[in-house]
Design a protein around this motif. Structure first.
Motif, mmCIF file in Angstrom:
data_model
loop_
_atom_site.group_PDB
_atom_site.id
_atom_site.type_symbol
_atom_site.label_atom_id
_atom_site.label_comp_id
_atom_site.label_asym_id
_atom_site.label_seq_id
_atom_site.Cartn_x
_atom_site.Cartn_y
_atom_site.Cartn_z
ATOM 1 N N ALA A 279 102.487 -23.040 63.761
ATOM 2 C CA ALA A 279 102.359 -24.077 64.613
ATOM 3 C C ALA A 279 101.610 -23.279 65.922
ATOM 4 N N PRO A 280 100.287 -23.525 65.367
ATOM 5 C CA PRO A 280 99.370 -23.983 64.829
ATOM 6 C C PRO A 280 99.143 -23.878 63.512
ATOM 7 N N PHE A 281 99.860 -25.067 62.357
ATOM 8 C CA PHE A 281 99.469 -24.263 61.109
ATOM 9 C C PHE A 281 98.333 -23.900 60.790
ATOM 10 N N ASN A 282 97.735 -23.322 59.450
ATOM 11 C CA ASN A 282 96.516 -22.586 59.464
ATOM 12 C C ASN A 282 97.423 -22.023 57.866
ATOM 13 N N PHE A 283 96.761 -22.955 57.067
ATOM 14 C CA PHE A 283 97.293 -22.785 55.700
ATOM 15 C C PHE A 283 96.535 -21.081 55.443
ATOM 16 N N ASN A 284 95.302 -21.180 55.581
ATOM 17 C CA ASN A 284 94.332 -20.060 55.666
ATOM 18 C C ASN A 284 94.973 -18.493 55.725
ATOM 19 N N ASN A 285 95.748 -18.336 56.473
ATOM 20 C CA ASN A 285 96.817 -17.485 57.236
ATOM 21 C C ASN A 285 98.222 -16.970 56.451
ATOM 22 N N MET A 286 98.331 -17.593 55.491
ATOM 23 C CA MET A 286 99.768 -17.995 56.315
ATOM 24 C C MET A 286 99.568 -16.874 54.302
ATOM 25 N N LYS A 287 98.866 -15.873 54.123
ATOM 26 C CA LYS A 287 99.335 -15.082 52.677
ATOM 27 C C LYS A 287 99.665 -13.917 53.012
ATOM 28 N N ASP A 288 100.017 -13.554 54.796
ATOM 29 C CA ASP A 288 100.602 -12.601 55.217
ATOM 30 C C ASP A 288 101.318 -12.259 56.011
ATOM 31 N N ILE A 289 102.497 -13.935 55.893
ATOM 32 C CA ILE A 289 103.240 -14.302 57.023
ATOM 33 C C ILE A 289 104.430 -14.353 56.136
ATOM 34 N N LEU A 290 104.671 -15.121 55.747
ATOM 35 C CA LEU A 290 106.162 -14.669 54.557
ATOM 36 C C LEU A 290 106.281 -14.336 53.384
ATOM 37 N N ILE A 291 104.735 -14.631 53.172
ATOM 38 C CA ILE A 291 105.061 -13.507 51.602
ATOM 39 C C ILE A 291 103.764 -12.452 51.922
ATOM 40 N N ARG A 292 103.377 -11.598 51.273
ATOM 41 C CA ARG A 292 102.906 -10.413 50.938
ATOM 42 C C ARG A 292 101.821 -10.630 50.295
ATOM 43 N N ALA A 293 100.101 -11.533 50.173
ATOM 44 C CA ALA A 293 99.446 -11.946 48.968
ATOM 45 C C ALA A 293 99.587 -10.498 48.376
ATOM 46 N N PRO A 294 99.097 -9.946 47.315
ATOM 47 C CA PRO A 294 97.801 -9.120 47.247
ATOM 48 C C PRO A 294 96.625 -8.797 48.033
ATOM 49 N N TRP A 295 96.581 -7.804 48.392
ATOM 50 C CA TRP A 295 95.407 -6.710 49.036
ATOM 51 C C TRP A 295 93.650 -8.077 48.730
ATOM 52 N N TRP A 296 94.128 -8.277 47.290
ATOM 53 C CA TRP A 296 92.479 -8.759 46.509
ATOM 54 C C TRP A 296 92.540 -10.419 47.217
ATOM 55 N N LYS A 297 93.561 -10.974 47.180
ATOM 56 C CA LYS A 297 93.530 -12.390 47.973
ATOM 57 C C LYS A 297 93.610 -12.455 49.509
ATOM 58 N N MET A 298 93.919 -11.399 50.238
ATOM 59 C CA MET A 298 93.649 -11.558 51.883
ATOM 60 C C MET A 298 92.459 -10.283 52.268
ATOM 61 N N ASN A 299 90.834 -11.907 51.904
ATOM 62 C CA ASN A 299 90.240 -11.190 51.801
ATOM 63 C C ASN A 299 89.211 -11.828 53.071
ATOM 64 N N GLU A 300 89.751 -12.371 54.373
ATOM 65 C CA GLU A 300 90.129 -12.968 56.132
ATOM 66 C C GLU A 300 90.558 -11.966 56.377
ATOM 67 N N ARG A 301 90.380 -11.970 57.298
ATOM 68 C CA ARG A 301 91.848 -11.754 58.905
ATOM 69 C C ARG A 301 91.769 -12.961 59.830
ATOM 70 N N PRO A 302 93.204 -12.747 59.689
ATOM 71 C CA PRO A 302 93.858 -13.589 60.982
ATOM 72 C C PRO A 302 93.076 -14.398 61.900
ATOM 73 N N GLU A 303 92.381 -15.967 61.620
ATOM 74 C CA GLU A 303 91.464 -16.298 62.549
ATOM 75 C C GLU A 303 91.929 -16.549 63.763
ATOM 76 N N GLN A 304 93.148 -16.521 64.560
ATOM 77 C CA GLN A 304 93.513 -16.378 66.089
ATOM 78 C C GLN A 304 93.010 -15.100 66.581
ATOM 79 N N VAL A 305 92.186 -14.210 66.139
ATOM 80 C CA VAL A 305 92.446 -13.259 66.787
ATOM 81 C C VAL A 305 91.088 -11.854 66.442
ATOM 82 N N GLY A 306 90.366 -12.485 64.625
ATOM 83 C CA GLY A 306 89.327 -11.864 64.574
ATOM 84 C C GLY A 306 88.138 -13.196 64.524
ATOM 85 N N LYS A 307 87.694 -13.731 65.074
ATOM 86 C CA LYS A 307 87.321 -15.622 65.117
ATOM 87 C C LYS A 307 85.827 -14.407 64.883
#
Length: 521
Positions: A480-508
């Motif tokens: 909240a606010p919802f951002n689908f692209n950054n949900m890879k490292d929240i409730l689940i931990r996606a594999p490293w090769w899937k987390m190709n971007e930094r969190p948008e709220q801090v690394g714009k």
């Protein structure tokens, strides 16, 4: 007559003293410049250091010059001072020995110490001495040398006690700020890693280092951190916890808005995502901003194992978050208002166990919860070899005795025990404290309003979390606010090769962190 003679003798003695020390009795301006008259300059510095029994000096001569070394006993390595400062000056080259007009730069070239600076005010000299440095005064020169020969006892690098992991590095921060910054430098070998130093505390003059990666961290965030730190006006900073309360967005919130960690790998991981870290002298805990609720629930170990297992552990962690917050209040609500929700056999069992208990559910729950909290604190304060034993044995003995005496029911002991275990699952100690405090509020709401009170409490907690900010970043982001692209490292931990971007709220400004050749389908 004798009285007059004594008065004359006293006056003459005072005049002699005043002639010997012409500046005595006058105020010393710390911003005064050095005069080049070594006795007068030394007198001013000594007046500034008056009352410091550990203030020491060494006077010696080389060539035609008189030199005085100033330092604090116990904060300087005497052997290094002898070999790096005194010996080089006493054994100068023949060309320098023949000169009668040495400059400060020529003397600086003779010093073997790694870090030497030039100063020309009384304030700069006293500040350097109080910081554990060494000062070299030389007659006829209006500048002095500030030499870093600090050496004091310090704790060695050990495994963090509050953030132990099975997988991952075993290093933890210490109270030495240079050791801490070096551990970060070892992990990020880039000139873009910036370490900005400032002094906070009118009396302590504590060194505080702002750490960030240029090009990844937002410049507006770095400037905001600088601004909040510069606003701090206090006598002394003894730990990073002092700074934490000054820079939080909502200091009256029970939820932590600044991450405290003693793991350098955790700091580095946050720096690589675009956050800023604050390292404080004499504190083994670094601060990281901004943070989110989900970041406080993540452990460094989540990133050192396989992503499938890390996701499973996270699910368990969030399940026990709800248990730690709501389990005692659900028990109180069910036994007080909503008995019909229990299966018949379980209802008979709970009713039989509570038959001899003279207190309502809220009272017995408060008795057990407060006792458990007391045992937890006692285990922390007692010496380590017996602390854990006392807390565990105490809980077992008190719980069994309370049930046999009919003060509390057996199901409640089970509820409190499971709740206590759930409280230990959070990676952040600050988040643990917030949940422990809110648990008592939820218990009171359940005692007065049942499940309606629990729902009301959860509603207000969610409203507060949605409104909360950490350095302008929403506390529940990216949910909240919802951002689908950054949900890879929240409730689940996606594999490293899937987390190709930094969190948008801090690394714009620099989102990409993984090359396309590493991505998998």
């Amino acid at each position: 007559m004798k009285m007059l003679k004594w008065m004359k003798l006293l006056n003459s003695t005072q005049q002699a003293i005043s002639k010997k020390s012409p500046n005595q009795g006058t105020n010393i301006n710390p911003n005064d410049l050095l005069t080049g008259m070594i006795e007068e300059d030394f007198y001013k510095i000594k007046r500034q250091m008056e009352g410091a029994s550990d203030f020491s000096y060494r006077k010696f001569k080389f060539n035609t010059y008189t030199a005085i070394i100033l330092y604090l006993d116990g904060l300087v390595d005497m052997k290094r001072m002898e070999s790096n400062i005194i010996d080089p000056l006493l054994n100068q080259s023949k060309d320098l020995l023949q000169k009668d007009d040495l400059t400060i730069n020529e003397i600086e070239d003779e010093i073997s110490s790694g870090k030497v600076k030039i100063a020309n005010t009384i304030q700069q000299i006293t500040d350097h001495v109080l910081a554990g440095g060494t000062v070299l005064l030389i007659n006829s020169l209006t500048q002095s040398l500030l030499i870093s020969e600090q050496s004091w006892e310090k704790r060695s690098v050990e495994e963090p006690a509050s953030e132990a992991v099975v997988l991952g590095p075993r290093e933890g921060f210490t109270e030495n700020i240079r050791t801490n910054t070096s551990m970060i430098r070892r992990r990020i070998k880039s000139s873009n890693l910036k370490l900005e130093s400032m002094k906070i505390g009118k009396l302590s003059k504590t060194e505080v280092v702002i750490t960030y990666i240029e090009g990844i961290a937002e410049s507006s965030l770095v400037e905001e951190v600088r601004t909040r730190l510069k606003r701090i006006d206090i006598d002394a900073i003894e730990d990073s916890g002092y700074i934490l309360e000054f820079i939080e967005d909502k200091p009256y919130s029970v939820f932590p808005q600044v991450l405290q960690t003693e793991r350098p790998d955790r700091v580095v991981g946050n720096l690589l995502e675009g956050r800023v870290s604050i390292i404080v002298e004499n504190s083994p805990f670094a601060l990281v901003v901004p943070v989110t609720f989900f970041q406080m629930m993540n452990s460094p170990e989540d990133y050192y194992g396989r992503f499938i297992m890390a996701t499973f552990i996270r699910m368990i962690r969030y399940l026990f978050l709800h248990i730690a917050l709501l389990f005692p209040s659900i028990y109180i609500a069910v036994t007080t208002f909503h008995q019909e929700l229990l299966p018949t056999n379980l209802l008979f069992s709970v009713a039989a166990s509570r038959e001899k208990v003279p207190f309502p559910a809220i009272v017995e729950a408060l008795l057990m919860e407060i006792t458990f909290e007391a045992l937890r604190e006692a285990g922390l304060r007692l010496p380590r070899p017996i602390g854990s034993t006392v807390s565990i044995v105490g809980a077992l003995v008190i719980g069994q005795a309370a049930v046999e005496a009919g003060i509390v029911s057996a199901p409640l002991v089970i509820v409190v025990s499971i709740t206590g275990i759930a409280s230990f699952m959070f990676p952040s100690y600050s988040m643990t404290g917030a949940i422990r405090l809110l648990r008592f509020i939820m218990m009171f709401l359940a005692a007065f309003l049942g499940f309606y009170g629990i729902l009301l409490g959860v509603f207000f907690i969610l409203v507060h979390l949605v409104q909360l900010r950490s350095f302008g970043v929403p506390y529940l982001a990216p949910l909240a606010p919802f951002n689908f692209n950054n949900m890879k490292d929240i409730l689940i931990r996606a594999p490293w090769w899937k987390m190709n971007e930094r969190p948008e709220q801090v690394g714009k400004s620099n989102l990409k962190r993984l090359g396309s050749q590493n991505r998998k389908n």
